[in-house]
Scaffold this motif. Sequence first.
Motif, PDB file in Angstrom:
ATOM      1  N   ALA A 176     138.594  31.033  13.444  1.00 53.51           N
ATOM      2  CA  ALA A 176     137.776  31.088  14.664  1.00 53.51           C
ATOM      3  C   ALA A 176     138.181  32.265  15.541  1.00 53.51           C
ATOM      4  N   LEU A 177     139.479  32.574  15.586  1.00 51.25           N
ATOM      5  CA  LEU A 177     139.940  33.697  16.394  1.00 51.25           C
ATOM      6  C   LEU A 177     139.404  35.017  15.865  1.00 51.25           C
ATOM      7  N   ILE A 178     139.384  35.148  14.510  1.00 52.72           N
ATOM      8  CA  ILE A 178     138.854  36.369  13.912  1.00 52.72           C
ATOM      9  C   ILE A 178     137.384  36.520  14.247  1.00 52.72           C
ATOM     10  N   ALA A 179     136.638  35.405  14.091  1.00 53.44           N
ATOM     11  CA  ALA A 179     135.214  35.448  14.416  1.00 53.44           C
ATOM     12  C   ALA A 179     135.014  35.730  15.894  1.00 53.44           C
ATOM     13  N   GLY A 180     135.858  35.140  16.746  1.00 52.04           N
ATOM     14  CA  GLY A 180     135.719  35.304  18.186  1.00 52.04           C
ATOM     15  C   GLY A 180     135.911  36.731  18.631  1.00 52.04           C
ATOM     16  N   SER A 181     136.742  37.498  17.895  1.00 50.70           N
ATOM     17  CA  SER A 181     136.994  38.876  18.283  1.00 50.70           C
ATOM     18  C   SER A 181     135.765  39.748  18.089  1.00 50.70           C
ATOM     19  N   LEU A 182     134.802  39.269  17.247  1.00 53.36           N
ATOM     20  CA  LEU A 182     133.595  40.034  16.998  1.00 53.36           C
ATOM     21  C   LEU A 182     132.467  39.692  17.959  1.00 53.36           C
ATOM     22  N   LEU A 183     132.675  38.635  18.733  1.00 56.22           N
ATOM     23  CA  LEU A 183     131.610  38.179  19.629  1.00 56.22           C
ATOM     24  C   LEU A 183     131.938  38.492  21.080  1.00 56.22           C
ATOM     25  N   LEU A 184     130.917  38.548  21.903  1.00 57.23           N
ATOM     26  CA  LEU A 184     131.129  38.768  23.332  1.00 57.23           C
ATOM     27  C   LEU A 184     131.102  37.432  24.025  1.00 57.23           C
ATOM     28  N   ILE A 185     132.241  37.001  24.513  1.00 53.09           N
ATOM     29  CA  ILE A 185     132.336  35.680  25.131  1.00 53.09           C
ATOM     30  C   ILE A 185     132.335  35.852  26.648  1.00 53.09           C
ATOM     31  N   GLY A 186     131.180  35.581  27.218  1.00 52.34           N
ATOM     32  CA  GLY A 186     131.105  35.690  28.655  1.00 52.34           C
ATOM     33  C   GLY A 186     130.433  34.499  29.290  1.00 52.34           C
ATOM     34  N   ALA A 187     130.211  33.471  28.487  1.00 49.46           N
ATOM     35  CA  ALA A 187     129.416  32.347  28.977  1.00 49.46           C
ATOM     36  C   ALA A 187     130.085  31.596  30.103  1.00 49.46           C
ATOM     37  N   MET A 188     131.415  31.573  30.140  1.00 45.07           N
ATOM     38  CA  MET A 188     132.096  30.766  31.145  1.00 45.07           C
ATOM     39  C   MET A 188     131.878  31.308  32.546  1.00 45.07           C
ATOM     40  N   ASN A 189     131.559  32.603  32.613  1.00 46.25           N
ATOM     41  CA  ASN A 189     131.391  33.212  33.923  1.00 46.25           C
ATOM     42  C   ASN A 189     129.940  33.173  34.384  1.00 46.25           C
ATOM     43  N   VAL A 190     129.050  32.591  33.562  1.00 48.79           N
ATOM     44  CA  VAL A 190     127.643  32.553  33.912  1.00 48.79           C
ATOM     45  C   VAL A 190     127.298  31.170  34.421  1.00 48.79           C
ATOM     46  N   GLN A 191     126.776  31.094  35.571  1.00 50.43           N
ATOM     47  CA  GLN A 191     126.441  29.817  36.185  1.00 50.43           C
ATOM     48  C   GLN A 191     124.953  29.540  36.038  1.00 50.43           C
ATOM     49  N   ALA A 192     124.585  28.307  35.944  1.00 50.27           N
ATOM     50  CA  ALA A 192     123.179  27.934  35.851  1.00 50.27           C
ATOM     51  C   ALA A 192     122.469  28.245  37.159  1.00 50.27           C
ATOM     52  N   PRO A 193     121.216  28.710  37.050  1.00 44.07           N
ATOM     53  CA  PRO A 193     120.455  29.005  38.266  1.00 44.07           C
ATOM     54  C   PRO A 193     120.353  27.763  39.139  1.00 44.07           C
ATOM     55  N   GLN A 194     120.400  27.978  40.418  1.00 41.78           N
ATOM     56  CA  GLN A 194     120.333  26.880  41.372  1.00 41.78           C
ATOM     57  C   GLN A 194     118.887  26.493  41.628  1.00 41.78           C
ATOM     58  N   ALA A 195     118.685  25.228  41.858  1.00 41.89           N
ATOM     59  CA  ALA A 195     117.386  24.692  42.266  1.00 41.89           C
ATOM     60  C   ALA A 195     116.284  25.037  41.263  1.00 41.89           C
ATOM     61  N   GLU A 196     116.586  25.010  39.976  1.00 36.80           N
ATOM     62  CA  GLU A 196     115.593  25.251  38.953  1.00 36.80           C
ATOM     63  C   GLU A 196     115.550  24.067  38.004  1.00 36.80           C
ATOM     64  N   GLU A 197     114.475  23.998  37.232  1.00 34.76           N
ATOM     65  CA  GLU A 197     114.357  22.958  36.237  1.00 34.76           C
ATOM     66  C   GLU A 197     115.397  23.173  35.146  1.00 34.76           C
ATOM     67  N   PRO A 198     115.757  22.117  34.406  1.00 36.17           N
ATOM     68  CA  PRO A 198     116.723  22.295  33.321  1.00 36.17           C
ATOM     69  C   PRO A 198     116.146  23.203  32.236  1.00 36.17           C
ATOM     70  N   VAL A 255     153.600  24.003  18.273  1.00 40.94           N
ATOM     71  CA  VAL A 255     152.213  24.239  18.654  1.00 40.94           C
ATOM     72  C   VAL A 255     151.547  25.006  17.516  1.00 40.94           C
ATOM     73  N   TYR A 256     150.508  24.428  16.928  1.00 38.39           N
ATOM     74  CA  TYR A 256     149.809  25.080  15.839  1.00 38.39           C
ATOM     75  C   TYR A 256     148.793  26.074  16.401  1.00 38.39           C
ATOM     76  N   GLY A 257     148.901  27.318  15.941  1.00 36.09           N
ATOM     77  CA  GLY A 257     148.002  28.346  16.432  1.00 36.09           C
ATOM     78  C   GLY A 257     148.515  28.949  17.725  1.00 36.09           C
ATOM     79  N   PRO A 258     147.660  29.684  18.439  1.00 40.13           N
ATOM     80  CA  PRO A 258     148.071  30.365  19.663  1.00 40.13           C
ATOM     81  C   PRO A 258     148.376  29.383  20.795  1.00 40.13           C
ATOM     82  N   LEU A 259     149.159  29.845  21.757  1.00 37.17           N
ATOM     83  CA  LEU A 259     149.488  29.000  22.906  1.00 37.17           C
ATOM     84  C   LEU A 259     148.287  28.819  23.826  1.00 37.17           C
ATOM     85  N   HIS A 260     147.376  29.777  23.783  1.00 42.37           N
ATOM     86  CA  HIS A 260     146.181  29.693  24.631  1.00 42.37           C
ATOM     87  C   HIS A 260     144.957  29.985  23.771  1.00 42.37           C
ATOM     88  N   LEU A 261     144.077  29.014  23.658  1.00 43.40           N
ATOM     89  CA  LEU A 261     142.863  29.187  22.870  1.00 43.40           C
ATOM     90  C   LEU A 261     141.777  29.841  23.708  1.00 43.40           C
TER      91      LEU A 261
END
Length: 363
Positions: A18-40, A148-154
């Motif tokens: 997963a770490l190898i695959a993750g290095s190829l992807l752009l992970i920015g979803a955690m910093n994106v917030q859902a629009p306010q006052a909109e439908e789901p 601890v199996y794998g990295p200390l911080h996932l």
Amino acid sequence: MTLRLHSKRNRLITILFALIAGSLLLIGAMNVQAPQAEEPLLTLNGQEVTAAEFNWHLQMNRALTADYFKQTYDANYSEKFWFTDYSGEKPIQRWIKESQTQLLTKRMELHLAQEAGVVSDISFEGFLKGMEHENQRRSQAAANKEVVYGPLHLEAQAYYSYYMSNLEDATIEAMRSNGGIVISDEQVRLEYEANLAAKYSRPGAIRLEWASLPFGPETEYKDQQKALEKMELLKAAVIAAEIRSDTGIHQQAKEFGINVGEVKITSASRRTAALENPKVLLAADQLAPGQISGLFAENGAIHLLYCLSVEDAGVIPFDQVKDAITLHLAQQKFRSMVDDKLSKAVPEWNYPMAERLANQAIQ
């Protein structure tokens, strides 16, 4: 989020992959917030899915979409890439569709896990809290000198793969316990017998005479073509002499001054052979006793193989693979259940919002 993980897989391999695959992807979803006052963005089985979760899947599929168009159309990334038409396909449309499909699939897996009693909170917010908790646990375990199996911080993508893989394992195990997935002994036996040759047989040992002629700056044959021509003479001589499998080609090779040795490829040595001389192994597997291979180059030498004998392949006993076959069939059943539920589901998409989120992610 409460989750009982009973993974039967090697967690370390899962995390590293997963770490190898993750290095190829752009992970920015955690910093994106859902629009306010909109439908789901999506409503599925009466539950709402947020824009933040869709953004997560957009980010996971961004590099994969770009790679698809590179491999299929040799399309290079540019400012106009996402909106360019490639034989009727536009990257942004495929990107959105693949992300929607992945989101629906993962949502359905979560629903099945919830129904099986494996996890209670299947919200995206609960998942993010679980990731934070797991990283805190790893940090505390390291501070306590625990293993601890794998990295200390996932990182985000690594934890997602880790979580969903273990969730599937736990769900399948729970369903097998509560009768949701039943695999009979007859099914296992039929699977075994139907795939004896393809899956459950050990390759027989192959005895070979292996002639090789090195080429390169530090050898007698500086030019590969010259080495190839010399080996062609050896092969022609072997064919003309009508060599029997019990006599081999060592005499002809000796006359041409070409080194030849006898080797035996067994089930124990196959892994090493595949790593060190994959072309040799591939050629050897295609030979019957008394047959000679074609000429090929590998590892700075021209090679010629002559098959002396092939032992009959052995069959792996049923008892040794019964559990693995049962698990495989259970996994297939689970995937079928996911597909069946998806085919019957009626997702309610806010398509304008999905397109807007994709356009924002490009910028």
